[in-house]
Scaffold this motif. Structure first.
Motif, short mmCIF file in Angstrom:
data_model
loop_
_atom_site.label_atom_id
_atom_site.label_comp_id
_atom_site.label_asym_id
_atom_site.label_seq_id
_atom_site.Cartn_x
_atom_site.Cartn_y
_atom_site.Cartn_z
N TYR A 207 11.00 10.84 -10.48
CA TYR A 207 10.97 9.96 -9.30
C TYR A 207 9.59 9.31 -9.10
O TYR A 207 9.37 8.64 -8.10
CB TYR A 207 11.36 10.74 -8.05
N ASN A 208 8.68 9.51 -10.05
CA ASN A 208 7.31 9.02 -9.87
C ASN A 208 7.14 7.62 -10.46
O ASN A 208 6.41 7.41 -11.42
CB ASN A 208 6.32 9.99 -10.52
N SER A 209 7.84 6.66 -9.87
CA SER A 209 7.68 5.26 -10.26
C SER A 209 8.18 4.39 -9.12
O SER A 209 8.98 4.84 -8.29
CB SER A 209 8.47 4.95 -11.54
N PRO A 210 7.73 3.13 -9.04
CA PRO A 210 8.23 2.25 -7.98
C PRO A 210 9.75 2.08 -8.01
O PRO A 210 10.36 1.81 -6.98
CB PRO A 210 7.51 0.93 -8.26
N ARG A 211 10.34 2.23 -9.18
CA ARG A 211 11.79 2.04 -9.31
C ARG A 211 12.58 3.23 -8.77
O ARG A 211 13.64 3.06 -8.17
CB ARG A 211 12.15 1.80 -10.78
N THR A 212 12.06 4.44 -8.98
CA THR A 212 12.81 5.65 -8.59
C THR A 212 12.32 6.30 -7.31
O THR A 212 13.04 7.09 -6.71
CB THR A 212 12.75 6.69 -9.73
N CYS A 213 11.09 6.00 -6.90
CA CYS A 213 10.57 6.56 -5.64
C CYS A 213 11.00 5.65 -4.50
O CYS A 213 10.56 4.50 -4.41
CB CYS A 213 9.05 6.65 -5.71
N ARG A 214 11.83 6.15 -3.62
CA ARG A 214 12.42 5.34 -2.56
C ARG A 214 12.16 5.94 -1.18
O ARG A 214 11.85 7.12 -1.04
CB ARG A 214 13.94 5.23 -2.77
N ALA A 215 12.32 5.11 -0.17
CA ALA A 215 12.24 5.59 1.21
C ALA A 215 13.36 6.60 1.46
O ALA A 215 14.42 6.55 0.84
CB ALA A 215 12.35 4.42 2.17
N SER A 216 13.10 7.52 2.38
CA SER A 216 14.09 8.52 2.77
C SER A 216 14.31 8.43 4.28
O SER A 216 13.60 7.70 4.99
CB SER A 216 13.59 9.93 2.41
N LYS A 223 8.22 4.96 9.41
CA LYS A 223 8.16 3.51 9.24
C LYS A 223 8.68 2.77 10.46
O LYS A 223 8.13 1.72 10.86
CB LYS A 223 8.98 3.10 8.01
N HIS A 224 9.73 3.29 11.08
CA HIS A 224 10.28 2.64 12.27
C HIS A 224 9.25 2.60 13.39
O HIS A 224 9.13 1.59 14.09
CB HIS A 224 11.54 3.38 12.74
N ALA A 225 8.50 3.68 13.55
CA ALA A 225 7.51 3.74 14.64
C ALA A 225 6.23 2.99 14.29
O ALA A 225 5.61 2.38 15.16
CB ALA A 225 7.18 5.20 14.96
N CYS A 226 5.86 3.01 13.01
CA CYS A 226 4.57 2.45 12.59
C CYS A 226 4.76 1.65 11.31
O CYS A 226 4.43 2.13 10.20
CB CYS A 226 3.56 3.58 12.38
N PRO A 227 5.32 0.43 11.41
CA PRO A 227 5.67 -0.34 10.21
C PRO A 227 4.48 -0.74 9.34
O PRO A 227 4.66 -1.00 8.15
CB PRO A 227 6.40 -1.56 10.77
N ALA A 228 3.28 -0.80 9.92
CA ALA A 228 2.11 -1.22 9.15
C ALA A 228 1.39 -0.05 8.50
O ALA A 228 0.16 -0.06 8.36
CB ALA A 228 1.16 -2.01 10.04
N THR A 229 2.13 0.98 8.10
CA THR A 229 1.54 2.14 7.43
C THR A 229 2.33 2.46 6.17
O THR A 229 3.51 2.12 6.05
CB THR A 229 1.54 3.39 8.33
N PHE A 230 1.67 3.13 5.23
CA PHE A 230 2.36 3.68 4.06
C PHE A 230 3.12 4.93 4.50
O PHE A 230 2.57 5.79 5.18
CB PHE A 230 1.36 4.07 2.98
N THR A 231 4.38 5.04 4.07
CA THR A 231 5.16 6.20 4.49
C THR A 231 5.75 6.99 3.33
O THR A 231 6.33 8.05 3.55
CB THR A 231 6.30 5.76 5.43
N TYR A 232 5.64 6.48 2.10
CA TYR A 232 6.02 7.26 0.92
C TYR A 232 5.17 6.76 -0.25
O TYR A 232 4.53 5.70 -0.17
CB TYR A 232 7.52 7.19 0.63
N ALA A 233 5.14 7.50 -1.34
CA ALA A 233 4.13 7.30 -2.38
C ALA A 233 4.10 5.89 -2.96
O ALA A 233 3.02 5.37 -3.25
CB ALA A 233 4.33 8.33 -3.49
N HIS A 234 5.24 5.25 -3.15
CA HIS A 234 5.27 3.92 -3.75
C HIS A 234 5.71 2.87 -2.73
O HIS A 234 6.42 1.93 -3.07
CB HIS A 234 6.19 3.91 -4.98
N ASP A 235 5.27 3.05 -1.51
CA ASP A 235 5.53 2.07 -0.47
C ASP A 235 4.86 0.74 -0.83
O ASP A 235 4.04 0.67 -1.74
CB ASP A 235 5.02 2.60 0.88
N ASN A 236 5.17 -0.29 -0.08
CA ASN A 236 4.73 -1.66 -0.36
C ASN A 236 3.22 -1.76 -0.52
O ASN A 236 2.47 -1.49 0.43
CB ASN A 236 5.19 -2.56 0.79
N PRO A 237 2.71 -2.16 -1.71
CA PRO A 237 1.25 -2.24 -1.88
C PRO A 237 0.60 -3.29 -1.01
O PRO A 237 -0.62 -3.25 -0.82
CB PRO A 237 1.10 -2.58 -3.38
#
Length: 255
Positions: A207-216, A223-237
């Motif tokens: 799961y360690n790639s942008p393709r397989t690492c997904r939001a949960s 993310k819902h409370a704080c959209p301008a933060t990283f919330t998982y390892a391969h979140d939007n750069p």
């Protein structure tokens, strides 16, 4: 056969000297300021990335409604900053309810225990453009609200972070309580990775790639409370922002 390995033409020598000067060049003065707007003392911690300077011995106490400013390195530097909470001296040992760095007041380059809200900073990169990159991460969970504000920079220099206190709404399965025994107060909100430790939630192995690492569902809570933060390892750069030559970078705990 004549040796050609040590000789430099005058032009090559000028170029080599220019490269050395660029690599050791110092950038304009810049200030880092940490502000505690929380209604309690926090103990900020600063961890440099490998090979970079330890700033302010790596940690200190910051009473409520105070700030601490110090000069940033005038060369390339990167690392992370977070707040430790609930710190006490007991039985001859210093420890913190969240963000603890091995039982030390001055972390000296050590990392902190999750969950903790993190700001990730890279100073003085991009060559002649002198860029500062910054972002706020909830990948390792949440303990206090945090924002980052650059001052007097050029270009796109937004305020980013998480202003909301997520502790009252943290799902039961993610709650960190202190003391743990007897159901103490919620002091932190774990990530799904910390709570369950699966490869999928931790974005490990397959799961360690942008393709397989997904939001949960757990990262979506953050993310819902704080959209301008990283919330998982391969979140939007694009959540990492670059600001040209700010005079000050201000990290604020709580709002």
């Amino acid at each position: 056969m004549a040796s050609t390995s040590m000789w430099l033409s005058p032009l090559a020598l000028v170029i080599a000297l220019f490269i050395v000067q660029r690599s050791s060049a110092q950038y304009p003065a810049m200030t880092l300021t940490l502000v505690n707007n929380c209604p309690f003392t926090v103990w900020p911690a600063i961890q440099p990335n490998s090979g970079h300077d330890v700033l302010e011995r790596g940690g200190f106490a910051l009473p409520t409604l105070t700030h601490r400013s110090f000069p940033a390195p005038t060369h390339h530097w990167s690392g992370r900053i977070w707040a430790r909470t609930g710190c006490v001296y007991a039985n001859g040992r210093f420890s913190c309810a969240t963000g603890d760095c091995g039982g030390r007041l001055e972390c000296g380059g050590l990392g902190g225990a999750a969950p903790a809200t993190l700001t990730q900073v890279t100073l003085h990169h991009g060559g002649h453009r002198d860029l500062t990159s910054y972002g706020v991460s909830l990948v390792d969970g949440f303990n206090v609200g945090m924002t980052v504000t650059p001052h007097e920079g050029k270009g796109q220099c937004p305020v980013v972070g998480c202003r909301v206190n997520l502790l009252p709404t943290c799902p039961d399965v993610l709650q960190l309580r202190a003391p743990a025994a007897g159901g103490g107060a919620v002091v932190g909100c774990k990530s799904g990775c910390q709570a369950f430790g699966t490869d999928e939630l931790c974005c490990r192995n397959m799961y360690n790639s942008p393709r397989t690492c997904r939001a949960s569902t757990y990262s979506e809570f953050f993310k819902h409370a704080c959209p301008a933060t990283f919330t998982y390892a391969h979140d939007n750069p694009s959540l990492t922002h670059e600001c040209a030559a700010p005079r000050e970078l201000k990290v604020i705990f709580c709002h």
